[in-house]
Design an enzyme around this catalytic site. Structure first.
Site, PDB file in Angstrom:
ATOM      1  N   ASN A 276       0.633  -1.277   0.043  1.00  0.00           N
ATOM      2  CA  ASN A 276      -0.167   0.045   0.017  1.00  0.00           C
ATOM      3  C   ASN A 276       0.873   1.308   0.143  1.00  0.00           C
ATOM      4  OD1 ASN A 276      -2.336   1.491   0.236  1.00  0.00           O
ATOM      5  ND2 ASN A 276      -2.410   1.320   2.314  1.00  0.00           N
ATOM      6  N   ASP A 303      10.208   2.139   2.804  1.00  0.00           N
ATOM      7  CA  ASP A 303       8.964   1.680   3.332  1.00  0.00           C
ATOM      8  C   ASP A 303       9.053   0.246   3.802  1.00  0.00           C
ATOM      9  OD1 ASP A 303       6.465   1.452   4.233  1.00  0.00           O
ATOM     10  OD2 ASP A 303       5.336   1.578   2.383  1.00  0.00           O
ATOM     11  N   GLY A 322       2.472  -4.855   2.340  1.00  0.00           N
ATOM     12  CA  GLY A 322       3.918  -4.462   2.725  1.00  0.00           C
ATOM     13  C   GLY A 322       5.183  -5.312   2.408  1.00  0.00           C
TER      14      GLY A 322
END
Ligand code: DOR
Length: 425
Positions: A276, A303, A322
């Protein structure tokens, strides 16, 4: 403290020279250096970069130590060439008080492998309803300057405005996870031709672009610093270009995976590709790469999002979004950008250190500068074996891929955290 004499190293792509590290700083650079008391490292063929700085890392501690701890994430970071990481606030409990950010900061110091700079939540519990204690976090030992509800968007424009106003006093930054939640309800992947074919609910590009457009206008109105997390669409690039041309104080990041992988990966139904914002199209990738080269996108941020096996190895719809990033980011950057060392240093070290205000980081190796640096072997190629990663999690999208480049050594204030490609501790 051991002194290190690094022989025949290319400083950020320049002609090979020698570099002496003593008492935590770069003591000298130049050809033919000698230092009888120093440990000599032959760095022929290696490139020295300022230690990488990640503005967007999920360390999962406190709360999900089964997926990552501050220590395991720090080790993964050091192995990836990082000397500083900013730890996102979506832990359990959420890092929305001085107590929690100080805990994360202290755990980082105890691990001592990278500088861990906590990011504070914007809203209490990431619930998007009330501002968290931003001032108390800023004044704490952790000296928080970046605030983010990452994982969630600060969707309420009034709250976003107040957060921007609040952090202006201490030159703080609001890092926005740009996702209009009403437009992404039930979303599983990028909305487009592939989602239609697979019958999965789509996450439209406009859900990101609409929030970025709103927030650059709010940041301009307030005169505060705004940072956009994980930009993923060509349309977002256009909004950012417009805002920067107007002089808005906005910076933006792109992840390695959004520079490389497309939404076609969802055809495998392997949840390792669920993330995301979602993987987008080849056209988006082309726009993101061009924006990174041009500077419309300021930095690469990982991330890094470790997840336990049961949260990833399940049906796509139930899997958490993720992917891991710290141990592969430099390789992906090399793959995408080629050996443009100055650009890599700028996007992965200098600019993120500036945005986060991290003293002593993001500085090219030169006499007097803290010895935070990493040595890269650009000619090496390595096969990514998930079981060999230092992260506690295994959700890398690059499993068994051959990637260019290898981190040979990393130094934090003159102490090696990685030598010969292995963690020292
Ligand atoms: O894919 C993601 N995972 N995106 C986010 O914004 C949050 C992150 C996480 O915490 O796992």
């Amino acid at each position: 403290m051991t002194a290190y004499l690094i022989k025949n190293v290319s400083l950020v792509g320049a002609e090979p020279t020698d570099l002496l590290i003593r008492d935590g700083v770069v003591a000298q650079t130049g050809p033919g250096l000698a230092a009888p008391d120093a440990t000599v490292l032959d760095a022929t063929g290696l490139v020295a970069l300022p230690g990488l700085v990640d503005l967007h890392t999920h360390l999962r501690e406190p709360g999900r130590e089964d997926a990552e701890t501050v220590e395991s994430g720090s080790r993964a970071a050091a192995l990836g060439g990082y000397t500083a990481v900013c730890a996102m606030a979506n832990t359990s409990p959420v890092a929305d008080t001085a107590g929690v950010v100080e805990q994360v900061w202290r755990l980082g110091r105890e691990a001592g492998l990278v500088d861990v700079q906590p990011i504070g939540a914007v809203t209490v519990g990431l619930a998007g309803e009330r501002l968290a204690e931003l001032g108390a976090m800023a004044d704490s030992a952790a000296r928080v300057r970046i605030f983010s509800d990452d994982g969630h968007c600060v969707a309420d424009p009034k709250l976003m405005r107040r957060a921007l106003e609040y952090v202006k006093a201490f030159d703080g930054v609001i890092a926005q996870h740009a996702e209009e939640p009403r437009l992404t309800e039930g979303a599983q992947m990028h909305e487009g031709e592939v989602s239609t074919r697979l019958g999965l609910t789509g996450w439209p590009a406009v859900a990101e672009e609409a929030i970025i457009a709103r927030d650059v206008l709010l940041a301009e109105h307030v005169g505060s610093r705004l940072h956009i997390c994980h930009v993923s669409t060509a349309g977002s690039v256009e909004v950012l270009r417009h805002a920067k041309a107007r002089g808005v104080k906005v910076t933006a990041e792109v992840t390695p995976h959004h520079l490389l992988l497309t939404d076609e990966k969802a055809e495998t139904y392997d949840p390792v590709y669920k993330v995301n914002p979602p993987l987008r199209t080849a056209d988006d990738i082309a726009a993101l790469r061009a924006a990174l080269a041009e500077g419309v996108i300021d930095i690469i941020a990982t991330d890094h999002a470790p997840h336990a096996v049961e949260d990833k190895e399940c049906e796509w719809a139930y899997a958490r979004p993720g992917m891991l990033g710290l141990e592969t980011a430099l390789s992906i950057a090399l793959d995408v950008l080629g050996p443009q060392w100055d650009l890599i240093a700028e996007r992965m070290s200098r600019a993120p250190a500036r945005i986060a205000g991290l003293e002593g980081h993001g500085l090219d190796p030169a006499p007097g500068v803290p010895a935070n640096l990493t040595l890269v072997d650009p000619a090496a190629r390595r096969v990514i074996e998930p079981a060999e990663l230092a992260s506690r999690s295994r959700n890398t999208p690059y499993a068994r891929m051959t990637l260019p480049g290898r981190i040979v050594a990393t130094f934090l204030r003159g102490e090696p955290t990685v030598l010969d490609g292995k963690a020292v501790r």
